[in-house]
Design an enzyme around this catalytic site. Structure first.
Site, mmCIF file in Angstrom:
data_model
loop_
_atom_site.group_PDB
_atom_site.id
_atom_site.type_symbol
_atom_site.label_atom_id
_atom_site.label_comp_id
_atom_site.label_asym_id
_atom_site.label_seq_id
_atom_site.Cartn_x
_atom_site.Cartn_y
_atom_site.Cartn_z
ATOM 1 N N LYS A 3 -6.062 -30.454 9.790
ATOM 2 C CA LYS A 3 -5.803 -30.724 8.373
ATOM 3 C C LYS A 3 -4.310 -30.571 8.114
ATOM 4 O O LYS A 3 -3.736 -29.509 8.349
ATOM 5 C CB LYS A 3 -6.603 -29.759 7.500
ATOM 6 C CG LYS A 3 -6.319 -29.937 6.016
ATOM 7 C CD LYS A 3 -7.200 -29.073 5.153
ATOM 8 C CE LYS A 3 -6.836 -29.223 3.680
ATOM 9 N NZ LYS A 3 -7.674 -28.407 2.810
ATOM 10 N N LYS A 7 -7.951 -34.832 8.727
ATOM 11 C CA LYS A 7 -7.696 -35.044 7.301
ATOM 12 C C LYS A 7 -6.208 -34.999 7.013
ATOM 13 O O LYS A 7 -5.545 -34.070 7.481
ATOM 14 C CB LYS A 7 -8.404 -33.936 6.526
ATOM 15 C CG LYS A 7 -8.215 -34.000 5.047
ATOM 16 C CD LYS A 7 -8.820 -32.802 4.404
ATOM 17 C CE LYS A 7 -8.441 -32.839 2.945
ATOM 18 N NZ LYS A 7 -8.837 -31.651 2.259
HETATM 19 C C1 PBG Z 1 -9.353 -27.340 -0.266
HETATM 20 C C2 PBG Z 1 -9.392 -28.788 -0.087
HETATM 21 C C3 PBG Z 1 -8.426 -29.764 -0.419
HETATM 22 C C4 PBG Z 1 -9.006 -31.003 -0.136
HETATM 23 C C5 PBG Z 1 -10.267 -30.749 0.392
HETATM 24 N N1 PBG Z 1 -10.465 -29.384 0.434
HETATM 25 C C6 PBG Z 1 -7.108 -29.639 -1.068
HETATM 26 C C7 PBG Z 1 -5.981 -28.977 -0.420
HETATM 27 O O1 PBG Z 1 -6.049 -28.505 0.716
HETATM 28 O O2 PBG Z 1 -4.985 -28.874 -1.120
HETATM 29 C C8 PBG Z 1 -8.375 -32.346 -0.386
HETATM 30 C C9 PBG Z 1 -9.309 -33.459 -0.627
HETATM 31 C C10 PBG Z 1 -8.703 -34.699 -1.185
HETATM 32 O O3 PBG Z 1 -7.479 -34.824 -1.416
HETATM 33 O O4 PBG Z 1 -9.474 -35.627 -1.435
HETATM 34 N N2 PBG Z 1 -8.445 -26.631 0.485
#
Ligand code: PBG
Length: 323
Positions: free
Chosen positions: A194, A247
């Site tokens: 991520k 992601k």
């Molecule tokens: C929580 C989380 C996030 C997303 C999914 N889980 C945001 C982040 O890490 O700031 C992003 C999902 C999206 O942008 O569609 N940590």
């Protein structure tokens, strides 16, 4: 060599194109993200994500039903609690918004797979994904909170948990906690690679989880790094992940492809909020053909190697695929 080889021969009609098509999308590929909030009868549009809503439990149940009827097998739940605090206690409240939504959805649509996002950022007053001390997000003390959150989701009936916080060692910690509490059959889908991405902007409006100071670069991955993703994925697999996620998706297709080539677990990819909103905005301006771009984006993610796609487009794309 020309003119013996004429690749156009296999493109001359839709019928022959169907026969040689390498990547086929189906609604089975999709996981639909839903935002659960407190209250009753609430269905509040998210302005930066047209077509998406913050919904109270009663409303989210209706959406879950419609999702399953479209042939989409799973949803992933995000919570927007009534109160936030330093330690994100809403995240592991047995009567928190997500816990209540899990119960209500499993009651109404038992066959729909309910996945939960396990993270602190929606529940902390500072908006970071863990416990903060002197401006730093502490890794190991955060693990205990993530364990509590994952167990409380499992107790409410979640079919799968998906840690998205990027703390080191959280997959092992969550696996242990689930096993100890009798949930050894609940799989973990880890947000393994991520990245600290600006593509999450609209989601943070939706989940009200924008960090109040600083950013997430000290725990999420640095976008220029490709090999490091393989290390993150390998560690999560060692720690007990059942599915690994990359992601965002669209700006990281190379990473999806690498993960697919190098590991034999199912690969998920998150077509994140910013990727969705770009398409919506350009379509509203009349600059692109919404449906064709949507299908092309989703197909590219699957072609790169994703076995499942978390996407806000899920219902719209499923409708097209169902004809
Ligand atoms: C929580 C989380 C996030 C997303 C999914 N889980 C945001 C982040 O890490 O700031 C992003 C999902 C999206 O942008 O569609 N940590």
């Amino acid at each position: 060599m020309f003119p013996v080889h004429r690749p156009r021969r296999l493109r001359s009609s839709e019928t022959i194109r169907r026969m040689v098509r390498e990547t086929l999308l189906t609604p089975d590929d999709f996981i639909y993200p839903l935002f659960v909030t407190f209250g009753k009868g609430v269905k509040r549009p998210i302005s930066s994500m047209p077509g998406c809503f913050q919904e109270s439990v009663d409303e989210v149940v209706k959406t879950a039903k419609e999702t399953f009827e479209l042939g989409i097998p799973a949803v992933i739940l995000f919570g927007i609690p009534e109160h936030k605090d330093d330690v994100g206690s809403g995240a592991y409240d047995p009567h928190g918004v997500v816990q209540e939504a899990i119960k209500a959805i499993k009651d109404a649509v038992p066959e729909l797979l309910v996945i939960t996002d396990v993270c602190m950022c929606e529940y902390t007053s500072h908006g970071h994904c863990g416990i903060v001390k002197d401006g730093e997000v502490l890794n190991d003390p955060t693990l205990e909170l993530l364990q509590k959150e994952a167990v409380s989701h499992a107790k409410a009936g979640a079919d799968m948990v998906a840690p998205s916080d990027m703390m080191d060692g959280r997959v092992r910690a969550i696996r242990q906690a689930l096993d100890e509490e009798g949930f050894s059959n609940v799989p973990i889908m880890s947000y393994a690679a991520k990245y600290a991405s600006a593509f999450y902007g609209p989601f943070r409006d939706a989940a009200e989880s924008t960090p109040q100071f600083g950013d997430r670069r000290a725990y999420q991955m640095d976008p220029p790094n490709r090999r490091e993703a393989l290390k993150e994925v390998a560690l999560d697999i060692e720690e007990g992940a059942d599915i690994v996620m990359v992601k965002p998706a669209l700006a990281y297709l190379d990473v999806i492809s690498d993960v697919k080539e190098n590991f034999d677990l199912p690969v998920a990819a998150y077509n994140v909020s910013g990727e969705y909103s770009l398409v919506k905005a350009a379509a509203q301006l009349g600059w692109i053909d919404h449906d064709r771009v949507m299908m092309e984006v989703l197909t590219s993610i699957k072609r790169a190697g994703a076995d499942m796609i978390l996407t806000y487009f899920a219902p719209e794309a499923a409708k097209i695929l169902n004809g």
